[in-house]
Design an enzyme around this catalytic site. Structure first.
Site, PDB file in Angstrom:
ATOM      1  N   ASP A   1      39.225  15.793 -21.114  1.00 32.39           N
ATOM      2  CA  ASP A   1      38.260  15.782 -22.201  1.00 32.39           C
ATOM      3  C   ASP A   1      37.795  17.229 -22.383  1.00 32.39           C
ATOM      4  O   ASP A   1      37.987  18.061 -21.487  1.00 32.39           O
ATOM      5  CB  ASP A   1      37.090  14.864 -21.818  1.00 32.39           C
ATOM      6  CG  ASP A   1      35.952  14.922 -22.811  1.00 32.39           C
ATOM      7  OD1 ASP A   1      36.208  14.764 -24.013  1.00 32.39           O
ATOM      8  OD2 ASP A   1      34.801  15.138 -22.380  1.00 32.39           O
ATOM      9  N   ASP A  50      34.389  18.536 -24.414  1.00 28.42           N
ATOM     10  CA  ASP A  50      32.936  18.722 -24.345  1.00 28.42           C
ATOM     11  C   ASP A  50      32.344  18.010 -23.128  1.00 28.42           C
ATOM     12  O   ASP A  50      32.470  16.797 -22.983  1.00 28.42           O
ATOM     13  CB  ASP A  50      32.293  18.191 -25.625  1.00 28.42           C
ATOM     14  CG  ASP A  50      32.844  18.891 -26.861  1.00 28.42           C
ATOM     15  OD1 ASP A  50      32.670  20.113 -26.955  1.00 28.42           O
ATOM     16  OD2 ASP A  50      33.469  18.225 -27.704  1.00 28.42           O
ATOM     17  N   THR A 105      40.228  14.950 -26.958  1.00 27.38           N
ATOM     18  CA  THR A 105      38.825  14.993 -27.347  1.00 27.38           C
ATOM     19  C   THR A 105      38.514  14.044 -28.492  1.00 27.38           C
ATOM     20  O   THR A 105      39.382  13.749 -29.321  1.00 27.38           O
ATOM     21  CB  THR A 105      38.422  16.432 -27.741  1.00 27.38           C
ATOM     22  OG1 THR A 105      37.077  16.435 -28.229  1.00 27.38           O
ATOM     23  CG2 THR A 105      39.341  16.983 -28.826  1.00 27.38           C
ATOM     24  N   SER A 106      37.272  13.610 -28.562  1.00 28.26           N
ATOM     25  CA  SER A 106      36.811  12.770 -29.662  1.00 28.26           C
ATOM     26  C   SER A 106      36.394  13.591 -30.873  1.00 28.26           C
ATOM     27  O   SER A 106      36.063  13.032 -31.919  1.00 28.26           O
ATOM     28  CB  SER A 106      35.630  11.902 -29.203  1.00 28.26           C
ATOM     29  OG  SER A 106      36.027  10.998 -28.195  1.00 28.26           O
ATOM     30  N   LYS A 122      38.046   6.763 -27.976  1.00 33.33           N
ATOM     31  CA  LYS A 122      37.469   6.343 -26.702  1.00 33.33           C
ATOM     32  C   LYS A 122      36.241   5.463 -26.968  1.00 33.33           C
ATOM     33  O   LYS A 122      35.489   5.740 -27.899  1.00 33.33           O
ATOM     34  CB  LYS A 122      37.051   7.566 -25.888  1.00 33.33           C
ATOM     35  CG  LYS A 122      38.156   8.574 -25.632  1.00 33.33           C
ATOM     36  CD  LYS A 122      37.572   9.860 -25.030  1.00 33.33           C
ATOM     37  CE  LYS A 122      38.572  10.971 -24.968  1.00 33.33           C
ATOM     38  NZ  LYS A 122      37.998  12.238 -24.441  1.00 33.33           N
ATOM     39  N   ASP A 126      33.646  13.471 -18.390  1.00 36.55           N
ATOM     40  CA  ASP A 126      32.235  13.481 -18.011  1.00 36.55           C
ATOM     41  C   ASP A 126      31.491  12.265 -18.538  1.00 36.55           C
ATOM     42  O   ASP A 126      30.360  12.012 -18.131  1.00 36.55           O
ATOM     43  CB  ASP A 126      31.549  14.735 -18.559  1.00 36.55           C
ATOM     44  CG  ASP A 126      31.422  14.683 -20.070  1.00 36.55           C
ATOM     45  OD1 ASP A 126      30.288  14.753 -20.580  1.00 36.55           O
ATOM     46  OD2 ASP A 126      32.452  14.569 -20.758  1.00 36.55           O
TER      47      ASP A 126
END
Length: 216
Positions: A11, A13, A106-107, A137, A162
């Site tokens: 991931d 961020d 990443t989202s 996700k 995270d």
């Protein structure tokens, strides 16, 4: 603890970089513009999800496209203001890996993800973003796509996350999960291994794959 794998999926961020201050600034301004209260935010899951999913939970469907475009613009504009700060151990860990053994998943949208990664000096060969999938996700689709792009069996991948939503995505994809306690408390993170950040880990690369080792 040692983890053996063929590919590592990160991931961004909260895992590679910290964008928390930027996120707070931008989403606070966005909420004010769209009349969203703190109580509205409190009732939904935020971290690790796409902006379109968050906006869809908070706003009427006809407003969502404009709202998503607005938050993307705010966050991209804010990147030079410290919107992507390298977390401890990120550079050293990534520098130890061959480019074809890791990906960022990443989202964030592609524009935002590329802006943050470039600002932090991270240049992944493989990048999966919000526009690449139909389900973000906690659905496993983003991580399964990354494994497919790297040509690696999902069971031979390690996910570094995270956020609970991202960890759930990794588990559902059948991957080993490593949680970084950078944005959540340790007891909130369900993973095969929980560490403070990437500085707690080292990677040993061989012809057989990558061995992730917890530092002592």
């Amino acid at each position: 603890m040692k983890i053996h794998a063929e590919a590592l999926l990160f991931d961004n961020d909260g895992t590679l970089v910290s964008s928390l201050e930027s996120v707070r600034r931008c989403w606070t301004r966005w909420a004010e513009e769209f009349g969203i209260t703190a109580e509205d935010f409190a009732r939904i899951e935020l971290h690790g999800r796409t902006a379109v999913a968050i906006a869809a939970d908070l706003l009427p469907a006809d407003v969502v496209p404009a709202a998503v475009a607005r938050i993307e613009a705010l966050e991209v504009e804010d990147v030079p203001n410290g919107g992507a700060v390298l977390l401890p151990g990120t550079k050293e860990f990534l520098d130890s890996l061959p480019a074809d053994r890791w990906a960022v998943v990443t989202s964030a949208t592609r524009q935002l993800a590329e802006a943050r990664l470039a600002y932090a000096g991270i240049l992944p060969k493989t990048l999966v973003v919000a526009e690449d999938v139909t389900r973000g996700k906690p659905d496993p689709e983003p991580y399964l796509l990354a494994a497919r792009q790297l040509g690696v069996d999902p069971a031979r991948c390690v996910v570094f996350e995270d956020a609970p939503a991202g960890l759930q995505a990794g588990r559902t994809a059948g991957m080993i999960t490593v949680a970084l306690a950078t944005t959540h408390q340790t007891h909130e993170l369900d993973a095969d291994l929980v560490v403070s950040d990437l500085s707690a880990l080292s990677a040993l690369v061989s012809d057989m794959g990558v061995e992730v080792v917890e530092r002592r």
